[in-house]
Design a protein around this motif. Structure first.
Motif, PDB file in Angstrom:
ATOM      1  N   UNK A  99       6.807   4.331   5.874  1.00  0.00           N
ATOM      2  CA  UNK A  99       5.438   4.196   6.365  1.00  0.00           C
ATOM      3  C   UNK A  99       4.977   5.278   7.311  1.00  0.00           C
ATOM      4  N   UNK A 100       5.882   5.949   8.007  1.00  0.00           N
ATOM      5  CA  UNK A 100       5.474   6.961   8.982  1.00  0.00           C
ATOM      6  C   UNK A 100       4.865   8.160   8.285  1.00  0.00           C
ATOM      7  N   UNK A 101       5.573   8.654   7.267  1.00  0.00           N
ATOM      8  CA  UNK A 101       5.103   9.806   6.515  1.00  0.00           C
ATOM      9  C   UNK A 101       5.648   9.699   5.096  1.00  0.00           C
ATOM     10  N   UNK A 102       4.751   9.399   4.141  1.00  0.00           N
ATOM     11  CA  UNK A 102       5.198   9.207   2.769  1.00  0.00           C
ATOM     12  C   UNK A 102       5.812  10.476   2.173  1.00  0.00           C
ATOM     13  N   UNK A 103       5.517  11.636   2.789  1.00  0.00           N
ATOM     14  CA  UNK A 103       6.018  12.889   2.237  1.00  0.00           C
ATOM     15  C   UNK A 103       7.445  13.203   2.655  1.00  0.00           C
ATOM     16  N   UNK A 104       7.941  12.449   3.651  1.00  0.00           N
ATOM     17  CA  UNK A 104       9.310  12.672   4.083  1.00  0.00           C
ATOM     18  C   UNK A 104      10.277  12.018   3.118  1.00  0.00           C
ATOM     19  N   UNK A 164       0.830  -1.202   0.000  1.00  0.00           N
ATOM     20  CA  UNK A 164       0.000   0.000   0.000  1.00  0.00           C
ATOM     21  C   UNK A 164       0.868   1.257   0.000  1.00  0.00           C
ATOM     22  N   UNK A 165       1.952   1.235   0.751  1.00  0.00           N
ATOM     23  CA  UNK A 165       2.873   2.373   0.792  1.00  0.00           C
ATOM     24  C   UNK A 165       3.489   2.619  -0.585  1.00  0.00           C
ATOM     25  N   UNK A 166       3.919   1.555  -1.232  1.00  0.00           N
ATOM     26  CA  UNK A 166       4.527   1.689  -2.555  1.00  0.00           C
ATOM     27  C   UNK A 166       3.503   2.209  -3.564  1.00  0.00           C
ATOM     28  N   UNK A 167       2.261   1.757  -3.472  1.00  0.00           N
ATOM     29  CA  UNK A 167       1.214   2.287  -4.346  1.00  0.00           C
ATOM     30  C   UNK A 167       1.092   3.807  -4.180  1.00  0.00           C
ATOM     31  N   UNK A 168       1.151   4.266  -2.923  1.00  0.00           N
ATOM     32  CA  UNK A 168       1.022   5.689  -2.661  1.00  0.00           C
ATOM     33  C   UNK A 168       2.223   6.466  -3.217  1.00  0.00           C
ATOM     34  N   UNK A 169       3.422   5.920  -3.016  1.00  0.00           N
ATOM     35  CA  UNK A 169       4.627   6.582  -3.538  1.00  0.00           C
ATOM     36  C   UNK A 169       4.576   6.634  -5.058  1.00  0.00           C
TER      37      UNK A 169
END
Length: 576
Positions: free
Chosen positions: A567-572, A61-66
């Motif tokens: 995972x903590x903050x995708x924007x970092x 899910x994280x990779x999808x968001x990135x």
């Protein structure tokens, strides 16, 4: 104002336009979503997805968001670079040679670079060279020379004239210039002499010239109007040059070790290599080429085992060789190569894994024409007490129903355990069913297929069609030196697939990597044992089951890293 009116709820109500929240629209959308999910149940990666651990599911899910974020930012013209200044459209999944520099700056690249990729099942030894490293090794060795079919005195001659590397302590001519009109064909010139006297930049310019002759350049890649045959002419011309550079024992031994290290660094634990056994091999200090490939294979076997036993080789499972014959050879030459294959299998039973035919399918002999030699080979193997399975290239073509496209039929009927490329397989519904039934894996090479002009970009590659139909596939880099991937060759193919196809995602990549381990030829198997072992997977009792369990452990550790890092903050930005 027209746009405002079009989005005005009061206007919609007055016109009788239903709302998305209306029950019958919601019922339609629910049925639509159910249909999408029903189709996805046919995918080859379905079982892998259904069995994701909670950590792996979170990582996916994280990779999808990135991926989504980078599509909106990195892959737009708002991201200033040379592509924008050249007025080239920028989009995710764009042509590989245009995308390469940009992809290597992305978060997805950092993620894919760390991913455990399992096994590399389709690559050609001569095209796995770190060219800069190999040339430095050649410069440091006495006796390494360059020789040419004629003078390289003009830009057109340097572009087209054949040349190669060789070794000589007696025939080398230091006072002769290969760049002069007076150069006599095939005169060996010390590589340092030739490089330092290169008229366009000395040694640095010489290296760039070698690179231009052993790589399909970005400009050549983009000339799709010239068609596949022209790309293949350049492609095939690279192999003798690269082979002549590495097939000298002092360089070759180091090359094998370096290759293993580079694969391991890129997340690859095992490799099935192919070599055409066409370029001659030379032992250290010898002015004569070997009469066969015994020393080459012995040195390969020796260096692989040394690497596995070393501290830096910890975790490397090994490498084997699929013997290959050039498919354009006549019957006598094919039989000669087959005899050598059987002889070397008897000498190196653990190293020789199988047999294949290589070269451009469109201009080579189809498998149907090679059937007499292939049946002779099978009979002679049985008489010699060896079992050498087939791992055929097939379907690496744009054809549909011609004799080249029909290599797929012959490959399956002849019992191939995997199919190299299988680019045209998606056109054959019956063969797709047979491949699934017989558990034949497709060794897919997306970057290779694009650079050799079978498709315009990753977006038009047929692999998603095969995955959607439940065909087992793996990703492979084929010829990274020539095609432009470079040292981290496997990561480029994995990245292209991840960015190019919406249905894949990190879970789909994981499934492709797991497939590569499941279909790797770690040891010899009978045809029945092979199918059963592939079917059993981690539930089996042999080496394959252990390797699959080990890969799953690496996958889970990798997914945990993705969660911790992003995972903590995708924007970092990821920590260095």
């Amino acid at each position: 104002m027209a746009l405002d009116a079009a989005n005005d709820p009061a206007w919609e109500q007055a016109e009788g336009v239903p709302s998305l929240s209306d029950p019958f629209i919601q019922k339609y959308l629910s049925g639509r979503d159910a249909l999408v999910e029903q189709e996805k149940k046919q995918r080859s990666d379905r079982v892998f997805r259904e069995n994701l651990s909670p950590t792996a599911a979170e990582a996916c899910a994280i990779v999808d968001q990135i991926r989504f974020e980078e599509q909106q930012t990195l892959w737009t013209k708002d991201y200033e670079d040379t592509l924008v200044r050249q007025h080239v459209d920028v989009f995710p999944g764009m042509m590989f040679s245009l995308a390469k520099d940009r992809m290597e700056k992305s978060k997805l690249w950092k993620i894919v670079s760390k991913m455990p990729k399992g096994a590399l099942l389709h690559c050609h030894l001569e095209a796995m060279v770190d060219l800069d490293w190999a040339l430095e090794e050649a410069f440091a060795l006495d006796g390494v020379c360059i020789t040419s079919d004629g003078p390289l005195s003009s830009p057109i001659e340097r572009l087209k004239t054949g040349f190669s590397f060789t070794y000589s302590t007696t025939a080398a001519k230091e006072r002769v210039s290969i760049w002069a009109d007076t150069y006599a064909p095939n005169t060996p010139i010390p590589i340092t002499t030739a490089a330092d006297s290169f008229s366009d930049g000395g040694r640095k310019g010489f290296i760039e010239w070698i690179r231009s002759r052993t790589t399909i350049t970005s400009e050549e890649h983009l000339k799709h109007h010239e068609g596949p045959n022209e790309a293949w002419r350049k492609f095939l011309s690279c192999f003798p040059i690269l082979g002549s550079l590495i097939y000298y024992e002092p360089i070759y031994r180091k090359f094998i070790r370096k290759l293993c290290q580079q694969l391991l660094d890129d997340g690859v634990n095992y490799v099935d290599m192919r070599s055409a056994f066409y370029t001659p091999y030379r032992c250290a200090g010898q002015d004569e080429f070997d009469k066969d490939y015994f020393n080459m294979l012995e040195h390969m076997d020796d260096e692989i085992e040394k690497f596995k036993a070393s501290a830096e080789g910890k975790g490397f499972w090994g490498a084997r060789m699929i013997w290959t014959t050039i498919r354009a050879f006549d019957k006598r030459a094919v039989i000669k190569s087959m005899k050598q294959c059987i002889e070397m299998k008897l000498e190196f039973p653990n190293l020789i894994a199988g047999y294949d035919l290589v070269g451009q399918e469109d201009l080579g002999r189809p498998l149907q024409d090679l059937a007499p030699e292939l049946f002779w080979f099978r009979k002679t193997c049985a008489e010699s007490g060896v079992d050498i399975p087939f791992f055929f290239h097939a379907g690496e073509t744009l054809g549909d129903g011609d004799s080249i496209d029909e290599n797929l039929f012959d490959a399956i009927l002849l019992g191939t355990r995997r199919i190299g490329h299988g680019f045209s397989l998606y056109k054959h519904p019956l063969l797709i069913d047979m491949v699934k039934e017989k558990r034949i894996l497709i060794e897919s090479c997306p970057v290779s297929n694009e650079v050799l002009r079978l498709c315009g970009s990753i977006m038009s590659h047929p692999l998603p069609a095969l995955l959607a139909r439940g065909v087992p596939c793996s990703l492979c880099n084929d010829d990274p030196t020539i095609l432009g991937q470079g040292v981290m060759g496997m990561s480029h193919d994995f990245w292209q697939a991840l960015q190019g196809w919406e249905n894949l995602g990190l879970a789909g990549l994981g499934s492709l990597a797991e497939n590569s381990v499941r279909w790797a030829s770690f040891e010899d198997y009978t045809a029945k044992e092979w199918v059963q072992d592939v079917k059993d997977g981690t539930m089996g009792k042999g080496v394959r089951a252990e390797r699959l369990k080990e890969w799953i452990g690496k996958w889970e550790k990798f997914c945990a890293w993705v969660v911790d890092e992003y995972g903590v903050d995708e924007n970092l930005e990821p920590s260095e």
